[in-house]
Design an enzyme around this catalytic site. Structure first.
Site, short mmCIF file in Angstrom:
data_model
loop_
_atom_site.label_atom_id
_atom_site.label_comp_id
_atom_site.label_asym_id
_atom_site.label_seq_id
_atom_site.Cartn_x
_atom_site.Cartn_y
_atom_site.Cartn_z
CE LYS A 143 -3.68 -0.29 -0.26
NZ LYS A 143 -4.74 -0.69 -1.20
CB SER A 158 -3.68 -10.86 1.69
OG SER A 158 -2.51 -10.09 1.87
C1 LIG Z 1 -2.45 -7.20 3.55
C2 LIG Z 1 -3.13 -6.74 2.30
N1 LIG Z 1 -3.26 -7.60 1.30
C3 LIG Z 1 -3.87 -7.26 0.15
C4 LIG Z 1 -4.43 -6.03 -0.04
C5 LIG Z 1 -5.15 -5.72 -1.32
O1 LIG Z 1 -4.58 -4.73 -2.11
P1 LIG Z 1 -5.48 -3.75 -2.99
O2 LIG Z 1 -6.10 -2.75 -2.06
O3 LIG Z 1 -4.54 -3.12 -3.94
O4 LIG Z 1 -6.54 -4.58 -3.66
C6 LIG Z 1 -4.33 -5.10 0.98
C7 LIG Z 1 -4.93 -3.79 0.81
O5 LIG Z 1 -5.38 -3.13 1.68
C8 LIG Z 1 -3.65 -5.46 2.19
O6 LIG Z 1 -3.53 -4.59 3.21
#
Ligand SMILES: Cc1ncc(COP(=O)(O)O)c(C=O)c1O
Length: 308
Positions: A48, A265
């Site tokens: 981010k 994630s």
């Molecule tokens: C730990 C984590 N994984 C994945 C994402 C997903 O990314 P995006 O917001 O670009 O879809 C985020 C976004 O907030 C995140 O904090």
């Protein structure tokens, strides 16, 4: 392009992240290549940093963000950490709206930079934080610059200009597939747009939590969520559901087999990437390491004075 050896500001350390081949996990798809782009090497420790910085820079450039305003946004963590760092470095005040039950570590990290925290109902999840943030901004529009990562085109733009371009520089013509999970969808939208411009087809896939109630922090189950305005469901070539336990198990494997302690994630991303690698035969699949696992640890209690 490498990161500059000498930097004038911490903002210069954003981007130019390494791409790592996953040799051990990749054995499950022996003829394919599996790559992980280590976005957690950004100064804020996550994927981010790029969008937060882009949103701030674009808003400063066109006058939406000024020193007399407070940057506000709804974020369950990583974007908030990034705003906090760059707010401190560039001299702008930051307020974050987050569900009261986000990890203590996230609260402590953002507060360390002088950020103000506003808590929303934990039962309403990240959507509750969005609703509360919108209410606060509607009540006092002159007080705030609402960065609004779910609506702000600078979010996917950061990944179009940065993440996607770097992936092409790093793997070049080898790449056949890209996959990443959906939170705001900024990473998926921006990188997909960039890769789809390549002269031959690169299959871009959106990974999504399989269940509405899931444990893949950072990701959204779009069917049951407020859908981000920057999200275009038709842009990815495919949507791949990932179960919470598959994401968690893969995060454990990444730590033990590759020496990468990542958040869940990222586990979900690599699970999805491995599925695509197996299916592709001799393909080359790239995915994203969004953040580190230690962000989810309970912090040590730090006392300013020792008692002997
Ligand atoms: C730990 C984590 N994984 C994945 C994402 C997903 O990314 P995006 O917001 O670009 O879809 C985020 C976004 O907030 C995140 O904090």
């Amino acid at each position: 392009m490498a990161r500059p050896a000498r930097m004038r500001s911490i903002v210069d350390a954003v981007g130019q992240t390494p791409l790592l081949r996953l040799h051990r996990i990749g054995r499950d798809a022996p003829n394919a290549k599996l790559y992980l782009k280590l976005e957690y090497t950004n100064p804020g420790g996550s994927v981010k940093d790029r969008p937060a910085l882009q949103m701030m820079k674009d808003a400063i450039a066109d006058g939406r963000l000024t020193k007399d305003k407070i940057l506000i946004d709804a974020t369950s963590g990583n974007t908030g950490v990034a705003y906090s760092i760059f707010g401190a470095a560039l001299g702008y005040r930051v307020a974050l709206v987050m569900p009261a039950n986000v990890s203590q570590a996230r609260k402590n990290i953002t507060r360390a930079y002088g950020t103000e925290l506003i808590f929303s109902d934990p039962m309403e999840g990240s959507d509750g934080a969005i609703r509360l943030c919108r209410k606060l901004v509607a009540e006092q529009p002159d007080k705030y610059f609402y960065s609004d990562q779910y609506r702000n085109p600078s979010n996917p733009l950061a990944h179009y200009l940065g993440t996607g371009t770097e992936i092409l520089e790093q793997v070049g013509s080898e790449i056949t597939h890209f996959v990443t999970g959906l939170g705001t969808s900024g990473t998926c939208m921006g990188v997909t747009r960039r890769l789809h411009e390549y002269h031959r087809k690169i299959v871009c896939v959106a990974a999504e939590p399989a269940e509405a109630l899931h444990g893949l922090e950072g990701l959204k189950h779009m069917g049951s969520s407020i859908v981000p305005e920057i999200y275009d469901a038709k842009l990815p070539d495919e949507h791949l559901p990932v179960k919470t336990e598959d994401g968690w198990d893969m995060a454990d494997r990444l730590a033990r087999e590759e020496g990468l302690h990542v958040g869940h994630s990222t586990g979900a991303n690599v699970f999805a990437a491995l599925e695509l690698a197996k299916r592709s035969g001799n393909g080359c699949v790239v995915t994203i390491a969004c953040d580190r696992g230690d962000r989810y640890f309970a912090p040590m209690r730090w006392e300013k004075q020792y008692e002997w």
